[in-house]
Motif scaffolding. Structure first.
Motif, PDB file in Angstrom:
ATOM      1  N   GLY A 131       0.595  -0.858   0.191  1.00 38.33           N
ATOM      2  CA  GLY A 131       0.306  -0.298   0.110  1.00 38.33           C
ATOM      3  C   GLY A 131       0.733   1.009   0.034  1.00 38.33           C
ATOM      4  N   GLN A 132       2.154   1.190   0.551  1.00 41.65           N
ATOM      5  CA  GLN A 132       2.904   2.328  -0.086  1.00 41.65           C
ATOM      6  C   GLN A 132       3.927   2.118  -1.325  1.00 41.65           C
ATOM      7  N   GLU A 133       4.078   3.000  -1.511  1.00 43.97           N
ATOM      8  CA  GLU A 133       4.424   3.378  -3.201  1.00 43.97           C
ATOM      9  C   GLU A 133       5.832   2.680  -3.013  1.00 43.97           C
ATOM     10  N   CYS A 164       0.394  -0.276  -4.990  1.00 42.97           N
ATOM     11  CA  CYS A 164      -0.842   0.128  -5.295  1.00 42.97           C
ATOM     12  C   CYS A 164      -0.791   1.874  -4.692  1.00 42.97           C
ATOM     13  N   TYR A 165      -2.310   1.806  -4.982  1.00 44.78           N
ATOM     14  CA  TYR A 165      -3.225   3.405  -4.350  1.00 44.78           C
ATOM     15  C   TYR A 165      -4.532   3.259  -5.146  1.00 44.78           C
TER      16      TYR A 165
ATOM     17  N   ASN B  65       9.148   9.557   1.646  1.00 46.04           N
ATOM     18  CA  ASN B  65       7.978   8.715   1.665  1.00 46.04           C
ATOM     19  C   ASN B  65       5.795   8.824   1.922  1.00 46.04           C
ATOM     20  N   ARG B  68       6.191  11.188  -1.794  1.00 42.08           N
ATOM     21  CA  ARG B  68       6.275  10.624  -2.346  1.00 42.08           C
ATOM     22  C   ARG B  68       4.348  10.425  -3.132  1.00 42.08           C
ATOM     23  N   ASN B  69       4.350   9.932  -1.077  1.00 43.48           N
ATOM     24  CA  ASN B  69       2.871   9.601  -1.109  1.00 43.48           C
ATOM     25  C   ASN B  69       1.810  10.573  -1.733  1.00 43.48           C
ATOM     26  N   ARG B  72       1.781  11.077  -5.578  1.00 49.61           N
ATOM     27  CA  ARG B  72       0.676   9.934  -6.518  1.00 49.61           C
ATOM     28  C   ARG B  72      -0.861  10.355  -5.697  1.00 49.61           C
TER      29      ARG B  72
END
Lengths: 363, 155
Positions: A131-133, A164-165, B65, B68-69, B72
């Protein structure tokens, strides 16, 4: 001459909003209070209240056949009325990106908050969804109960990993603020819970994407395959109770003008409209962190918790004097006859200072 | 490490956290969201920090992180213009750094502004040291070209 010293000047110094975000967050965390969003410094658009419930152990302990639904993601102390189950819709909204299938499993809209569960299933069952990049943060990111970084876990079992997100498109009409969390089911399906304060409409747009993570030591994420899901929403009407008031909370520098309660099976939503009558007093709370706010208290003076909804407090956008505080109380079939509001400094230790409390009759 | 010490060290890191966020996110509100989420995660996971000496690297990695989240979740954007430099910023350095491709900018910031070693940056970004070195080389080359007409910038 470019050296370490003048390179530090490239971006200037932290602005006041950023410093406030750091100190305010730390203040909040150290006092372990429920997150209450303030208008400063946080933007209302996107709240990533990530639920770090990804469990390697859950995967290892397969089979776990239960399919996670909306109520599986509620806080442990959350209570809802039985009628809440009747609000759950199961629209047939499914898309495949070629490597994963995105399926809208459940939708619940109670007229105030929309909650959507989306299941992401990899086409290749030997794929571990992340679930994270990326997997580049083994300490903070994805540890299982045995302390194994999830990347190592996957590699040891010959599994491939894929990032995935799923998120609510915050440009969608009516979105106030939103949050996202996820859990991994026993069969490798990654299940997202999306939640947003929503003022209504006929559909909500979700964004999704997935990308392979390289199997070598680079652990780099490849290009994302992206798409959207259009989720139809069924509207609903709810009873409300409005109380006009003119009650001064001198400790906060505000006057409460109106309390609006809206009853749904999920929560007794509240909105408190107030006017800042002493900006000096009110602004002092902004300096110390999260701002001034209100909480409903019980007969013992304890803050009433237990509603599965978020809230926020602060000046109304564009106004110097008008503010609002929103949130939720545990749901109830009937409106209360009276409520007691206590002012407090958001982010402070609840018991460290005694602020005013006033009772309002709601008959 | 006590909670007080943990918090004090984070506050002391505010300039570093800001510069990392600034390198990755254009909007001030996004930077604030990123640092809040990163601090929340770090706080929740602080017991898993095995060696206090690595706290700074650990926290920066979490912050990257989160940045970047947020990137995204945003719709793809084409930025024709660079944002205006904040007060006190060196305009030339600001613009040349922000003009770098994303992959090159962050190693540059981490190495030349924050002073991290190539080995540390490799761990933060999850890439081999050789990749960091090549990105630093490419970034230096691009920045040198952008700044070559300004006499005060030499390498």
């Amino acid at each position: 001459m470019v050296d370490f010293e003048n390179m530090k000047d490239a971006f200037g110094s932290p602005d006041a909003g950023f410093e406030l975000a750091v100190k305010g967050t730390l203040t909040h965390l150290r006092t372990d209070r429920r997150v209450r969003r303030s208008h400063v410094p946080l933007r209302a658009a996107l709240i990533a209240a990530i639920v770090f419930a990804v469990g390697i152990s859950a995967l290892a302990a397969a089979p776990v056949l239960a399919k996670l639904g909306i109520f599986d993601f509620l806080r442990p102390d959350a209570v809802v009325l039985p009628e809440a189950e009747e609000l759950i819709e199961t629209p047939e909204v499914t898309q495949s990106s070629g490597v994963a299938v995105y399926d809208v499993r459940e939708v619940l809209y109670d007229g105030e908050t929309v909650k959507i569960v989306v299941a992401v299933t990899p086409v290749d069952k030997n794929t571990l969804l992340i679930g994270q990049e990326s997997l580049d943060d083994p300490i903070a990111n994805l540890y299982g109960d045995d302390g194994t970084p999830i990347g190592e876990y996957a590699a040891a079992r010959g599994m491939t990993t894929m990032s995935c997100y799923v998120s609510i498109n915050h440009e969608s009409a009516g979105i106030d603020y939103s949050s996202v969390g996820y859990k991994l089911e026993g069969d490798g399906t990654l299940v997202y819970i999306l939640s947003a304060k929503w003022s209504g409409g006929e559909e909500i747009v979700l964004n999704y994407g997935s990308a392979p993570i390289s199997a070598n030591r680079d652990l780099e994420v490849g290009d994302f395959t992206r798409g959207t899901l259009i989720v139809p929403i069924v509207g609903t009407e709810n009873p409300t109770r409005v109380v006009e008031a003119a009650t001064v909370f001198a400790d906060l520098g505000v006057r409460v003008d109106k309390i609006t309660l809206t009853s749904t099976p999920m929560a007794m939503y509240y909105r408190i409209d107030y006017t800042i009558i002493d900006a000096e007093v009110f602004d002092a709370f902004e300096v110390t962190g999260m701002g001034a706010s209100f909480s409903f208290v019980d007969e013992d003076g304890e803050s009433i918790q237990g509603a599965p909804v978020d809230g926020r407090s602060g000046r109304i956008d564009g106004s110097d004097t008008l503010g609002e505080c929103t949130g939720g109380l545990p749901p109830s079939a009937d409106f209360p006859e009276r409520v007691t509001l206590r002012g407090y400094e958001a982010g402070s230790d609840w018991g460290s200072k005694s602020y005013e409390a006033h009772t309002f009759e709601l008959r | 490490m006590t909670d007080d010490t943990f918090a004090e060290r984070i506050v002391a890191m505010t300039p570093t956290l800001y510069r990392v966020c600034y390198s990755e996110l254009r909007e001030a509100s996004d930077r604030e969201d990123a640092v809040q989420e990163a601090l929340t995660r770090a706080w929740q996971k602080r017991a898993s920090l095995r060696d206090e000496r690595f706290m700074q690297t650990w926290l920066v990695r979490i912050l990257i992180n989160e940045c970047r989240n947020i990137q995204r979740r945003r719709p793809a954007q084409t930025l024709d213009e660079l944002p205006a430099p904040p007060p006190g910023a060196d305009v030339g350095l600001h613009d040349s750094l922000l003009s770098l491709p994303d992959k090159l900018r962050l190693p540059m910031v981490l190495h030349y502004i924050e002073g991290y070693k190539v080995e540390e940056i490799a761990k933060m970004l999850g890439v081999p040291q050789g990749t960091v070195k090549s990105r630093l080389y490419a970034a230096r080359r691009e920045m040198r070209e952008k700044l070559s007409e300004e006499a005060e910038y030499t390498w």
